[in-house]
Design a protein around this motif. Sequence first.
Motif, mmCIF file in Angstrom:
data_model
loop_
_atom_site.group_PDB
_atom_site.id
_atom_site.type_symbol
_atom_site.label_atom_id
_atom_site.label_comp_id
_atom_site.label_asym_id
_atom_site.label_seq_id
_atom_site.Cartn_x
_atom_site.Cartn_y
_atom_site.Cartn_z
ATOM 1 N N UNK A 34 -34.954 -73.819 -7.519
ATOM 2 C CA UNK A 34 -34.154 -74.190 -6.342
ATOM 3 C C UNK A 34 -32.673 -74.258 -6.697
ATOM 4 N N UNK A 35 -31.844 -73.920 -5.747
ATOM 5 C CA UNK A 35 -30.397 -73.950 -5.988
ATOM 6 C C UNK A 35 -29.955 -75.360 -6.367
ATOM 7 N N UNK A 36 -29.183 -75.451 -7.424
ATOM 8 C CA UNK A 36 -28.649 -76.735 -7.874
ATOM 9 C C UNK A 36 -29.571 -77.506 -8.801
ATOM 10 N N UNK A 37 -30.789 -76.986 -9.057
ATOM 11 C CA UNK A 37 -31.736 -77.743 -9.881
ATOM 12 C C UNK A 37 -31.227 -77.897 -11.322
ATOM 13 N N UNK A 38 -30.760 -76.810 -11.919
ATOM 14 C CA UNK A 38 -30.287 -76.891 -13.301
ATOM 15 C C UNK A 38 -29.128 -77.859 -13.435
ATOM 16 N N UNK A 150 -40.193 -82.590 -11.296
ATOM 17 C CA UNK A 150 -40.105 -81.720 -10.116
ATOM 18 C C UNK A 150 -41.015 -80.497 -10.258
ATOM 19 N N UNK A 151 -41.967 -80.578 -11.200
ATOM 20 C CA UNK A 151 -42.926 -79.500 -11.357
ATOM 21 C C UNK A 151 -42.390 -78.282 -12.088
ATOM 22 N N UNK A 152 -41.270 -78.433 -12.765
ATOM 23 C CA UNK A 152 -40.625 -77.329 -13.482
ATOM 24 C C UNK A 152 -40.851 -77.512 -14.975
ATOM 25 N N UNK A 153 -41.219 -76.425 -15.644
ATOM 26 C CA UNK A 153 -41.563 -76.494 -17.055
ATOM 27 C C UNK A 153 -40.416 -76.089 -17.962
ATOM 28 N N UNK A 154 -40.484 -76.561 -19.194
ATOM 29 C CA UNK A 154 -39.496 -76.237 -20.228
ATOM 30 C C UNK A 154 -40.240 -75.796 -21.482
ATOM 31 N N UNK A 155 -39.749 -74.753 -22.125
ATOM 32 C CA UNK A 155 -40.312 -74.308 -23.393
ATOM 33 C C UNK A 155 -39.225 -74.247 -24.449
ATOM 34 N N UNK A 156 -39.507 -74.818 -25.613
ATOM 35 C CA UNK A 156 -38.548 -74.846 -26.720
ATOM 36 C C UNK A 156 -38.852 -73.681 -27.649
ATOM 37 N N UNK A 157 -37.912 -72.760 -27.785
ATOM 38 C CA UNK A 157 -38.062 -71.613 -28.681
ATOM 39 C C UNK A 157 -37.315 -71.937 -29.968
ATOM 40 N N UNK A 178 -29.168 -76.653 -31.754
ATOM 41 C CA UNK A 178 -30.278 -77.601 -31.739
ATOM 42 C C UNK A 178 -31.540 -76.926 -31.215
ATOM 43 N N UNK A 179 -31.394 -76.084 -30.198
ATOM 44 C CA UNK A 179 -32.571 -75.400 -29.675
ATOM 45 C C UNK A 179 -32.235 -74.421 -28.579
ATOM 46 N N UNK A 180 -33.190 -73.537 -28.312
ATOM 47 C CA UNK A 180 -33.076 -72.571 -27.217
ATOM 48 C C UNK A 180 -34.243 -72.832 -26.274
ATOM 49 N N UNK A 181 -33.965 -72.818 -24.966
ATOM 50 C CA UNK A 181 -34.949 -73.291 -24.004
ATOM 51 C C UNK A 181 -35.147 -72.315 -22.851
ATOM 52 N N UNK A 182 -36.411 -72.162 -22.477
ATOM 53 C CA UNK A 182 -36.800 -71.399 -21.297
ATOM 54 C C UNK A 182 -37.208 -72.398 -20.219
ATOM 55 N N UNK A 183 -36.792 -72.136 -18.987
ATOM 56 C CA UNK A 183 -37.050 -73.069 -17.895
ATOM 57 C C UNK A 183 -37.565 -72.300 -16.689
ATOM 58 N N UNK A 184 -38.621 -72.796 -16.071
ATOM 59 C CA UNK A 184 -39.161 -72.168 -14.877
ATOM 60 C C UNK A 184 -40.453 -72.846 -14.465
ATOM 61 N N UNK A 185 -41.053 -72.327 -13.408
ATOM 62 C CA UNK A 185 -42.336 -72.874 -12.963
ATOM 63 C C UNK A 185 -43.449 -72.361 -13.876
ATOM 64 N N UNK A 186 -44.303 -73.241 -14.392
ATOM 65 C CA UNK A 186 -45.391 -72.791 -15.269
ATOM 66 C C UNK A 186 -46.363 -71.890 -14.508
ATOM 67 N N UNK A 187 -46.857 -70.869 -15.181
ATOM 68 C CA UNK A 187 -47.854 -69.998 -14.544
ATOM 69 C C UNK A 187 -49.239 -70.640 -14.587
#
Length: 211
Positions: A34-38, A150-157, A178-187
Amino acid sequence: MTSGPEFPDDFRAELVNLFRWRRDVRRFKPTPLPEGALERFINLASIAPSVGLSQPWRFVMVESAQCRAAIRACFERCNAEALASFGGERAALYARLKLAGLNEAPCQFAVFADRATEQGHGLGRLTMPATIEYSAVMAIHTFWLAARAEGIGVGWVSILDPVEMATILEAPPEWTLVGYFCVGYPSEDHSVPELEREGWEFRRPSTVITR
């Protein structure tokens, strides 16, 4: 003096539920956030505790196809080296694990810790300078929980070369990755971490030592 809020039992129960459902997400839907979520999550991350109120975290949003391709290439090299370090059944299991959402996650960012920050005036860092990095991790965890709520997932690479990442993202030399992160709705959603489901490792009870 203002008294702090009293959180009811149902809120505390939901908070525990949030902690338990905070997963390291590895598979994402391509659905945009959603717009503004990040921006909202980053604002919440910025109220995390930090040594000397230094707020040393530096969020670098990665949107260009060129940067993302370079980061994927970095990951693939590092992942191949990691695979080669294992043998036997561990190597086979490692090869089955999906360790990055770099191809699917709609949002990606790096977090650096700025050791040269003047904010905080050096308070609390003289004997333990690594508290700058620890502070950045606190912000990351706060971001993670806000997103999960808010139902949004984060993954630490973490399978990345920090020096190469700093070059790709043109980070100042005083910044530490410190880290690289992927963010989105989990499948898909699971109450049990993938590493436990796959038999890589199992969560153990807390150990408390008394001196």
